[in-house]
Scaffold this active site. Sequence first.
Site, short mmCIF file in Angstrom:
data_model
loop_
_atom_site.label_atom_id
_atom_site.label_comp_id
_atom_site.label_asym_id
_atom_site.label_seq_id
_atom_site.Cartn_x
_atom_site.Cartn_y
_atom_site.Cartn_z
N GLY A 29 66.91 51.07 98.27
CA GLY A 29 66.77 50.39 99.55
C GLY A 29 65.87 51.10 100.53
O GLY A 29 65.39 52.21 100.28
N SER A 30 65.67 50.47 101.68
CA SER A 30 64.71 50.98 102.66
C SER A 30 65.16 52.30 103.28
O SER A 30 64.32 53.17 103.54
CB SER A 30 64.51 49.93 103.77
OG SER A 30 65.74 49.67 104.44
N ASP A 98 72.86 57.49 99.22
CA ASP A 98 72.48 56.07 99.26
C ASP A 98 72.72 55.52 100.66
O ASP A 98 73.49 56.08 101.44
CB ASP A 98 73.31 55.28 98.23
CG ASP A 98 72.58 54.04 97.72
OD1 ASP A 98 71.54 53.67 98.31
OD2 ASP A 98 73.05 53.44 96.74
N GLY A 99 72.06 54.43 100.96
CA GLY A 99 72.29 53.73 102.21
C GLY A 99 73.50 52.82 102.09
O GLY A 99 74.20 52.80 101.08
N GLY A 124 73.17 44.73 99.53
CA GLY A 124 72.18 43.87 100.16
C GLY A 124 70.84 43.90 99.46
O GLY A 124 70.10 42.91 99.46
N GLU A 131 74.58 51.04 91.53
CA GLU A 131 74.95 51.93 92.63
C GLU A 131 76.41 52.36 92.51
O GLU A 131 76.74 53.53 92.73
CB GLU A 131 74.70 51.24 93.97
CG GLU A 131 73.23 51.13 94.34
CD GLU A 131 72.99 50.31 95.59
OE1 GLU A 131 72.01 50.59 96.28
OE2 GLU A 131 73.79 49.40 95.88
#
Length: 255
Positions: A29-30, A98-99, A124, A131
């Site tokens: 992710g971002s 991780d986010g 998302g 994950e």
Amino acid sequence: MEKMNLKKIAAERAVEEIKPGMVVGLGTGSTFQFALERIAEKIKSGELYNIVCIPSSDRTEAEAKRLGIPLTSFEEQINTNSQLSAFNFPQIIDVTIDGADEVTVGHPESDSSNEGSINVIKGGGGALLKEKILAQATKNFFVIVDESKISKHLGEKFFVPIEVIKFAASIEEKFIQSLGAKTSLRKNANGENYITDENNYIIDATFGPIENVEELARKLEQRAGIVEHGLFVGMAKKVFRSMSNGEVKEIVVSN
């Protein structure tokens, strides 16, 4: 402070937890992209050495290869670690970063927001299955977020991604609706059904504030057609939370 900068400072602070010689889980992710870039910088400078990493998505794997980050696999770690056994099976990964899409800390009835059990919504970005596999195989699972991702109840700000096999998508969507959720089958930018790395669909389920996260997780896990859900219950050991003033607060799970 601009939100992308907030993500960056939280990610870079979390990377400081990675030490030479570790097996590292790479998120997706971002927000995690900032961590990935910082890991690559520290490897290039020689500050981080003798680490190997397991990616949580095809996207992260490709990006890690581009950045020159050394990769490994569960199979490789199992085959090369003589200490592993069926009767004494340690968690293979030392640290996973991780986010998250939403985070709660402690009990909703408590006024404390600094410590307690940590529950998370992830998925998302579509990589929730891998994950969660990484998180379950990790000694220390760390989450990086900006302060906007913290809620009193999960579901206040974000839906729950639920990965389902294609064969069961329709019936599992009806089941999820029976639990009180509004649902939508995730689409990609072309309007086609989104396909995960493992060739499944994702149903995004909006429950609103979830009063009992553990109970909902158990109900979802009982369905054969549901591969995995985005509720990460009590798995994170620490949250790196960036504040609007540029400070990064560490929220640590308490027993």
